[in-house]
Scaffold this motif. Structure first.
Motif, PDB file in Angstrom:
ATOM      1  N   LEU A 176       0.821  -1.635   0.521  1.00  0.00           N
ATOM      2  CA  LEU A 176       0.151  -0.088   0.510  1.00  0.00           C
ATOM      3  C   LEU A 176       0.843   1.749  -0.229  1.00  0.00           C
ATOM      4  O   LEU A 176       0.269   2.857  -0.805  1.00  0.00           O
ATOM      5  CB  LEU A 176      -0.946  -0.290   1.220  1.00  0.00           C
ATOM      6  CG  LEU A 176      -1.923   0.985   1.141  1.00  0.00           C
ATOM      7  CD1 LEU A 176      -3.347   1.381  -0.306  1.00  0.00           C
ATOM      8  CD2 LEU A 176      -2.830   1.023   2.408  1.00  0.00           C
ATOM      9  N   ALA A 177       1.889   1.169   0.606  1.00  0.00           N
ATOM     10  CA  ALA A 177       2.013   2.878   0.568  1.00  0.00           C
ATOM     11  C   ALA A 177       3.513   2.589  -0.668  1.00  0.00           C
ATOM     12  O   ALA A 177       3.624   3.765  -1.153  1.00  0.00           O
ATOM     13  CB  ALA A 177       4.189   2.420   2.022  1.00  0.00           C
ATOM     14  N   VAL A 178       3.917   1.402  -1.268  1.00  0.00           N
ATOM     15  CA  VAL A 178       4.286   2.047  -2.684  1.00  0.00           C
ATOM     16  C   VAL A 178       3.155   2.383  -3.074  1.00  0.00           C
ATOM     17  O   VAL A 178       3.663   3.320  -3.956  1.00  0.00           O
ATOM     18  CB  VAL A 178       5.321   0.177  -3.191  1.00  0.00           C
ATOM     19  CG1 VAL A 178       5.792   0.618  -4.423  1.00  0.00           C
ATOM     20  CG2 VAL A 178       5.953   0.188  -2.267  1.00  0.00           C
ATOM     21  N   GLY A 179       2.748   1.622  -3.766  1.00  0.00           N
ATOM     22  CA  GLY A 179       1.354   2.106  -4.817  1.00  0.00           C
ATOM     23  C   GLY A 179       0.441   3.664  -4.422  1.00  0.00           C
ATOM     24  O   GLY A 179       0.744   3.741  -5.506  1.00  0.00           O
ATOM     25  N   ARG A 180       1.069   3.746  -3.173  1.00  0.00           N
ATOM     26  CA  ARG A 180      -0.172   5.157  -2.516  1.00  0.00           C
ATOM     27  C   ARG A 180       1.281   6.300  -3.131  1.00  0.00           C
ATOM     28  O   ARG A 180       1.065   7.095  -3.333  1.00  0.00           O
ATOM     29  CB  ARG A 180      -0.371   5.464  -1.319  1.00  0.00           C
ATOM     30  CG  ARG A 180      -1.566   4.796  -0.860  1.00  0.00           C
ATOM     31  CD  ARG A 180      -2.162   5.393   0.334  1.00  0.00           C
ATOM     32  NE  ARG A 180      -3.207   5.152   0.948  1.00  0.00           N
ATOM     33  CZ  ARG A 180      -3.322   5.033   1.806  1.00  0.00           C
ATOM     34  NH1 ARG A 180      -3.395   5.352   3.085  1.00  0.00           N
ATOM     35  NH2 ARG A 180      -5.323   5.071   1.779  1.00  0.00           N
ATOM     36  N   GLY A 181       2.565   5.578  -2.913  1.00  0.00           N
ATOM     37  CA  GLY A 181       3.709   7.058  -3.009  1.00  0.00           C
ATOM     38  C   GLY A 181       3.731   6.877  -4.477  1.00  0.00           C
ATOM     39  O   GLY A 181       3.812   8.035  -5.013  1.00  0.00           O
ATOM     40  N   GLY A 182       3.708   5.906  -5.565  1.00  0.00           N
ATOM     41  CA  GLY A 182       4.241   6.192  -6.867  1.00  0.00           C
ATOM     42  C   GLY A 182       3.031   6.852  -7.146  1.00  0.00           C
ATOM     43  O   GLY A 182       2.616   7.580  -8.299  1.00  0.00           O
ATOM     44  N   ALA A 183       1.817   6.664  -7.065  1.00  0.00           N
ATOM     45  CA  ALA A 183       0.897   7.795  -7.122  1.00  0.00           C
ATOM     46  C   ALA A 183       0.674   8.830  -6.611  1.00  0.00           C
ATOM     47  O   ALA A 183      -0.097   9.843  -7.514  1.00  0.00           O
ATOM     48  CB  ALA A 183      -0.948   6.901  -6.802  1.00  0.00           C
ATOM     49  N   GLY A 184       1.434   9.273  -6.290  1.00  0.00           N
ATOM     50  CA  GLY A 184       1.103  10.603  -6.189  1.00  0.00           C
ATOM     51  C   GLY A 184       0.790  10.875  -4.604  1.00  0.00           C
ATOM     52  O   GLY A 184       0.370  12.108  -3.834  1.00  0.00           O
TER      53      GLY A 184
END
Length: 218
Positions: A176-184
């Motif tokens: 979740l952290a990686v996905g949210r970080g990649g989406a801004g």
């Protein structure tokens, strides 16, 4: 404790069981995913955070049975149990050695493998950070599972069944952290939850690991 840590690090590097095997497995999993889901960049970018975290988790799982099994076979574990140092400290040192030879290298090579899955450039830093925060929990939980099955022959499958459910929170918050970080989007919350899981396991599980070792060594 320093001598025990250095000994485990040397054994892991020389045998390749923790260092090389986990990295090779992580690479193979990452390379195979595009063959299974197709080469579409959009699809790969969407599944990249979860796929990389699952690959890292399975790579860590691959080397867990070596944490205590070799020491049990050659009698070193019995000597450690009767040594003046607490068995809880031995368990924590073993988990630290496993993380240094498995979790840390996986975190460092993950961005390069993320390129194969079209991981968003903005997610690279979040991927490294989440793996650095989350893989200590994987090693500590794995040490606990290895201690529970150290007295069993071919206990690797049972150990996997025991630790995989305990890995789920780390997997969820890490991906979740990686996905949210990649989406801004805001990724601070899952990162804090991930750090909380790691800190909780590091604080509690060495005592449970030591208790399991005492039971199996009787």
């Amino acid at each position: 404790m320093r001598a025990l840590l250095l000994r485990d690090l040397r054994l892991a590097v020389r045998s390749g069981g923790g260092f090389g095997l986990s990295l090779a497995f992580f690479l193979i999993v990452t390379v195979l995913i595009p063959f299974g889901v197709g080469p579409e960049p959009g699809v790969l970018a969407r599944i990249a955070p979860g796929a990389l975290w699952i690959g890292a988790l399975l790579a860590v799982l691959l080397s867990l049975d070596r944490i205590f099994a070799l020491d049990r076979e050659d009698g070193t574990l019995d000597l450690l149990a009767t040594a003046p140092i607490p068995l809880e400290a031995v368990a924590a040192t073993k988990a630290l050695a496993h993380w240094l030879t498995t979790g840390l290298p996986l975190a460092l090579v993950a961005p390069g493998l993320g390129v194969l899955l079209n991981l968003a450039p903005a997610a690279t830093g979040w991927l490294i950070g989440s793996l650095l925060l989350g893989t200590p929990a994987l090693s500590v939980i794995g040490a606990f599972g290895a201690a529970l099955t150290v007295g069993l022959k071919r206990g690797g499958l049972l150990m996997s069944l025991l630790v995989l459910p305990l890995y789920v929170p780390t997997l969820i918050f890490g991906a979740l952290a990686v996905g949210r970080g990649g989406a801004g989007a805001d990724a601070a919350t899952p990162l804090m939850m991930l750090a909380g899981v790691s800190l909780g396991t590091v604080a509690v599980l060495p005592f449970a690991t030591a208790a399991a070792l005492r039971i199996n060594l009787r």
